[in-house]
Design a protein around this motif. Structure first.
Motif, PDB file in Angstrom:
ATOM      1  N   PHE A 180       0.821  -1.226   0.000  1.00  0.00           N
ATOM      2  CA  PHE A 180       0.000   0.000   0.000  1.00  0.00           C
ATOM      3  C   PHE A 180       0.845   1.262   0.000  1.00  0.00           C
ATOM      4  CE2 PHE A 180      -2.438  -3.301   2.211  1.00  0.00           C
ATOM      5  CZ  PHE A 180      -3.509  -3.388   1.353  1.00  0.00           C
ATOM      6  N   ARG A 181       2.099   1.147  -0.428  1.00  0.00           N
ATOM      7  CA  ARG A 181       2.985   2.283  -0.295  1.00  0.00           C
ATOM      8  C   ARG A 181       2.466   3.524  -1.015  1.00  0.00           C
ATOM      9  NH1 ARG A 181       7.246   5.475  -1.480  1.00  0.00           N
ATOM     10  NH2 ARG A 181       7.019   5.351  -3.715  1.00  0.00           N
ATOM     11  N   ALA A 182       2.027   3.326  -2.256  1.00  0.00           N
ATOM     12  CA  ALA A 182       1.591   4.475  -3.049  1.00  0.00           C
ATOM     13  C   ALA A 182       0.446   5.209  -2.350  1.00  0.00           C
ATOM     14  CB  ALA A 182       1.164   4.008  -4.432  1.00  0.00           C
ATOM     15  N   ARG A 183      -0.466   4.422  -1.774  1.00  0.00           N
ATOM     16  CA  ARG A 183      -1.599   5.058  -1.099  1.00  0.00           C
ATOM     17  C   ARG A 183      -1.160   5.720   0.213  1.00  0.00           C
ATOM     18  NH1 ARG A 183      -5.880   0.397  -1.758  1.00  0.00           N
ATOM     19  NH2 ARG A 183      -4.223  -0.381  -3.114  1.00  0.00           N
ATOM     20  N   LEU A 184      -0.345   4.995   0.995  1.00  0.00           N
ATOM     21  CA  LEU A 184       0.129   5.530   2.280  1.00  0.00           C
ATOM     22  C   LEU A 184       0.852   6.858   2.098  1.00  0.00           C
ATOM     23  CD1 LEU A 184       1.651   2.496   4.236  1.00  0.00           C
ATOM     24  CD2 LEU A 184      -0.150   4.023   4.999  1.00  0.00           C
ATOM     25  N   ARG A 185       1.603   6.920   0.978  1.00  0.00           N
ATOM     26  CA  ARG A 185       2.449   8.083   0.719  1.00  0.00           C
ATOM     27  C   ARG A 185       1.612   9.353   0.603  1.00  0.00           C
ATOM     28  NH1 ARG A 185       5.426  11.431   0.151  1.00  0.00           N
ATOM     29  NH2 ARG A 185       7.300  11.786  -1.086  1.00  0.00           N
ATOM     30  N   LEU A 209      -2.102  13.077   7.145  1.00  0.00           N
ATOM     31  CA  LEU A 209      -1.370  12.534   8.288  1.00  0.00           C
ATOM     32  C   LEU A 209      -2.259  11.668   9.191  1.00  0.00           C
ATOM     33  CD1 LEU A 209       1.502  12.671   8.933  1.00  0.00           C
ATOM     34  CD2 LEU A 209       1.125  14.646  10.385  1.00  0.00           C
ATOM     35  N   TRP A 210      -3.469  12.126   9.479  1.00  0.00           N
ATOM     36  CA  TRP A 210      -4.319  11.369  10.412  1.00  0.00           C
ATOM     37  C   TRP A 210      -4.717  10.032   9.815  1.00  0.00           C
ATOM     38  CZ3 TRP A 210      -9.181   9.780   9.105  1.00  0.00           C
ATOM     39  CH2 TRP A 210      -9.794  10.418   8.018  1.00  0.00           C
ATOM     40  N   GLN A 211      -4.939  10.021   8.481  1.00  0.00           N
ATOM     41  CA  GLN A 211      -5.343   8.773   7.829  1.00  0.00           C
ATOM     42  C   GLN A 211      -4.167   7.790   7.811  1.00  0.00           C
ATOM     43  OE1 GLN A 211      -7.347   9.974   4.342  1.00  0.00           O
ATOM     44  NE2 GLN A 211      -8.035   7.915   3.817  1.00  0.00           N
ATOM     45  N   GLN A 212      -2.982   8.382   7.587  1.00  0.00           N
ATOM     46  CA  GLN A 212      -1.770   7.579   7.628  1.00  0.00           C
ATOM     47  C   GLN A 212      -1.615   6.931   9.011  1.00  0.00           C
ATOM     48  OE1 GLN A 212       1.852   9.787   7.042  1.00  0.00           O
ATOM     49  NE2 GLN A 212       2.182   8.700   5.112  1.00  0.00           N
ATOM     50  N   ALA A 213      -1.896   7.726  10.046  1.00  0.00           N
ATOM     51  CA  ALA A 213      -1.766   7.221  11.414  1.00  0.00           C
ATOM     52  C   ALA A 213      -2.685   6.028  11.628  1.00  0.00           C
ATOM     53  CB  ALA A 213      -2.085   8.327  12.422  1.00  0.00           C
ATOM     54  N   VAL A 214      -3.925   6.145  11.149  1.00  0.00           N
ATOM     55  CA  VAL A 214      -4.864   5.039  11.315  1.00  0.00           C
ATOM     56  C   VAL A 214      -4.373   3.803  10.557  1.00  0.00           C
ATOM     57  CG1 VAL A 214      -7.201   4.261  10.827  1.00  0.00           C
ATOM     58  CG2 VAL A 214      -6.812   6.561  11.692  1.00  0.00           C
ATOM     59  N   LEU A 259       0.829   8.378  18.422  1.00  0.00           N
ATOM     60  CA  LEU A 259       2.241   8.755  18.371  1.00  0.00           C
ATOM     61  C   LEU A 259       2.690   9.108  16.941  1.00  0.00           C
ATOM     62  CD1 LEU A 259       3.973   8.733  20.882  1.00  0.00           C
ATOM     63  CD2 LEU A 259       4.939   6.559  20.148  1.00  0.00           C
ATOM     64  N   TRP A 260       2.038   8.487  15.959  1.00  0.00           N
ATOM     65  CA  TRP A 260       2.549   8.548  14.585  1.00  0.00           C
ATOM     66  C   TRP A 260       2.716   9.968  14.039  1.00  0.00           C
ATOM     67  CZ3 TRP A 260       5.076   5.852  11.077  1.00  0.00           C
ATOM     68  CH2 TRP A 260       5.045   6.280   9.768  1.00  0.00           C
ATOM     69  N   PRO A 261       1.711  10.859  14.154  1.00  0.00           N
ATOM     70  CA  PRO A 261       1.896  12.202  13.572  1.00  0.00           C
ATOM     71  C   PRO A 261       3.121  12.915  14.140  1.00  0.00           C
ATOM     72  CG  PRO A 261      -0.383  11.879  14.195  1.00  0.00           C
ATOM     73  CD  PRO A 261       0.373  10.725  14.750  1.00  0.00           C
ATOM     74  N   TRP A 262       3.311  12.799  15.453  1.00  0.00           N
ATOM     75  CA  TRP A 262       4.465  13.458  16.080  1.00  0.00           C
ATOM     76  C   TRP A 262       5.766  12.887  15.551  1.00  0.00           C
ATOM     77  CZ3 TRP A 262       2.552  17.453  18.411  1.00  0.00           C
ATOM     78  CH2 TRP A 262       1.239  17.370  18.921  1.00  0.00           C
ATOM     79  N   LEU A 263       5.790  11.562  15.468  1.00  0.00           N
ATOM     80  CA  LEU A 263       6.986  10.878  14.963  1.00  0.00           C
ATOM     81  C   LEU A 263       7.298  11.350  13.544  1.00  0.00           C
ATOM     82  CD1 LEU A 263       8.406   8.339  16.426  1.00  0.00           C
ATOM     83  CD2 LEU A 263       7.504   7.073  14.507  1.00  0.00           C
TER      84      LEU A 263
END
Lengths: 161, 388
Positions: free
Chosen positions: A89-94, A98-103, A142-146
């Protein structure tokens, strides 16, 4: 497209991930410890795909296994599987916000918990307590901060170059 | 790798990215099986301990910083309070030790009569605990000492409360201990009140031990103190393991299952004691020749007498004075006749029964007969070794 990278920064990230893995915590908090090493791996796999291969994930997992007392190869399996999902899912994750990425990262880490349960089940090891399923939730928070932190560090490194 | 815009067909692309994944997946699963069956992880960690030791050191530094800072910033009044409490505790402990010294000396003498000192000669060593969470769901500790410091696999670990665990892996500067509450751990115990033997298993939670398979007729109830029985040789006898908290029949009503609360402070103090049984001298096999046996005993009694003389200088008990006499005699002239007389003295002191006295003093010259203290119980058995 890519914002450049410094090897030192990548190595520092992985070292911090392993340290957090064995950092002493109060007994109550132990099950909630997020798999930060995997989060760093996800970051670098999403941002610099050419640098992160299965070999990296495997080696990283092996080092983490040697430092902690988990079964040799356990974290290697977990990291290889995490990387596999990320690469699907790299292309989509990229391009997620940010919040969706975190989820998405949280869901990957939830799958990772299931992998742990399966490994422990098949080797007859004691299962983690059920509250450890909350660890991915902490990873989501934690993810957005990271993400922002590593981005800033990378910008700083590029400016210096 | 699945770049956007890469002009390869979807199937071959996914196959290409899956193959290395499967390869590494297989490799790690093979590693897990090897570790699980052959214990190679332990060997690899031993070899690489020079690399992992600094990592552990760094990981435990926040805790050390926290502790150090707290000690630096402690208030004077706090320190004074703590000091007063500790002085009080020390005085009480001293008083108890003085009483126990007499009992332990008497016990040693009685055991010598039975022909062995199993579990009562200890090698003790203090080690620090590095606060590192090796594996959150298996209960282990990293100890700040390794084979260079004399730590060996199998040594038992105790703290001020009781038995904490045992050493399972040793590298040059670090060692890993398995706690009694780990599910892989079992310790042979004995109910202190009734003497019933059992095995206490860890459960994985840090406040429960399990005692399965106690016979229905077994004399155990809630509140009983469990101590190590010394069977198996790993743990020296007599150290508290836990307190029975609950006893109930199992589903088949064939056995009783007990639960116990560990006596050791599982919430991780700074330091722990490593203890090991000294190798038993004449504990197994046929009785040793009388001369060597007696020499061993005289040596061990001399040891006890020396520690007693050093520690309870102010109020020497009757028993310690007597042993010191005996030991001094044995130490001055280690000729066979004199060591035999030392053993005979120990025997006569412990066994006032006339028959025993006659038999023990038969071939030797007469030794002084001390006043028998009222607390000395009659000897459980008479001397059984063949005398020359």
């Amino acid at each position: 497209m890519t914002r450049g990278h410094s090897t030192a920064l990548v190595l520092a990230c992985y070292a911090i991930g392993i340290l957090i893995e064995i950092l002493p915590l109060p007994q109550v908090l132990v099950p909630f410890r997020p798999f930060v090493l995997a989060m760093f791996l996800v970051y670098w796999a999403v941002e610099t795909p050419g640098l992160v291969g299965y070999g990296t994930a495997f080696a990283l997992g092996l080092v983490a296994d040697l430092c902690s007392a988990s079964m040799l190869g356990e974290q290697a399996v977990r990291l290889v599987l995490v990387l596999w999902i990320v690469q699907r899912f790299r292309a989509r994750l990229r391009f997620f916000p940010l919040w969706q990425q975190a989820v998405a990262v949280g869901m990957i880490l939830f799958v990772d918990r299931l992998v742990v349960a399966l490994v422990h089940l098949s080797f007859g090891l004691p299962q983690a307590p059920a509250v450890s399923l909350f660890a991915p939730l902490i990873a989501i928070a934690l993810w957005p901060w990271l993400y922002v932190l590593i981005d800033l560090a990378r910008l700083r490194a590029r400016e210096r170059n | 790798m699945g770049y956007a815009g890469k002009n390869s067909t979807r199937i071959s692309d996914s196959a290409l990215s899956t193959l290395p994944m499967l390869f590494y997946l297989g490799l790690s699963i093979a590693l897990m099986i090897a570790d699980n069956r052959g214990g190679y992880g332990r060997i690899a960690r031993e070899q690489l301990s020079l690399v992992t030791a600094p990592i552990w050191f760094v990981a435990s530094s926040p805790v050390r910083l926290w502790r150090g800072g707290r000690e630096e910033l402690a208030l004077r009044s706090q320190l004074q309070d703590e000091n007063a409490a500790k002085t009080k505790a020390l005085a009480i402990a001293r008083a108890r030790i003085q009483r126990l010294d007499a009992v332990s000396e008497e016990n040693l003498r009685l055991r010598a009569l039975l022909g062995g000192t199993r579990g009562y000669r200890l090698d003790v060593r203090l080690v620090g605990i590095l606060d590192v969470d090796l594996d959150p769901f298996r209960q282990r500790l990293v100890l700040d000492g390794g084979s260079d410091d004399g730590v060996r696999i199998g040594q038992a670990l105790i703290d001020s409360g009781g038995v904490l665990g045992q050493v399972i892996e040793v590298s040059r500067h670090r060692a890993i201990a398995l706690l009694v509450t780990d599910p892989d751990h079992a310790v042979p115990v004995q109910v202190r009140r009734s003497g019933l033997r059992a095995v206490a298993y860890g459960t994985g939670s840090s406040d429960v031990l399990r005692l399965p398979n106690i016979p229905l007729s077994g004399d155990v109830r809630a509140g009983d103190v469990l101590v190590t029985s010394g069977i198996g040789g790993r743990f020296p006898a007599g150290f508290p393991v836990g307190v029975v908290s609950r006893v109930q029949a199992d589903q088949m009503r064939l056995f009783v299952i007990g639960e116990a609360r560990p006596a050791a402070h599982m919430e991780r103090g700074n330091e722990a004691l490593l203890i090991a049984n000294l190798p038993p001298d004449a504990d197994v096999g046929p009785p040793a020749p009388a001369g060597a046996d007696a020499a061993n005993r005289a040596a061990s009694e001399a040891l006890v007498a020396a520690t007693l003389a050093a520690e309870s200088g102010a109020t020497p008990t009757l028993a310690s004075a007597r042993t010191a006499n005996t030991a001094a005699k044995a130490g001055a002239a280690p000729a066979p006749a004199s060591t035999r007389s030392a053993t005979a003295a120990a025997k006569t002191a412990a066994a006032p029964a006339p028959a025993t006295t006659q038999r023990a003093t038969g071939p030797t010259k007469r030794v002084e007969q001390p006043a028998t203290p009222a607390t000395t119980p009659p000897a459980p058995t008479t001397a059984t070794e063949p005398r020359p």
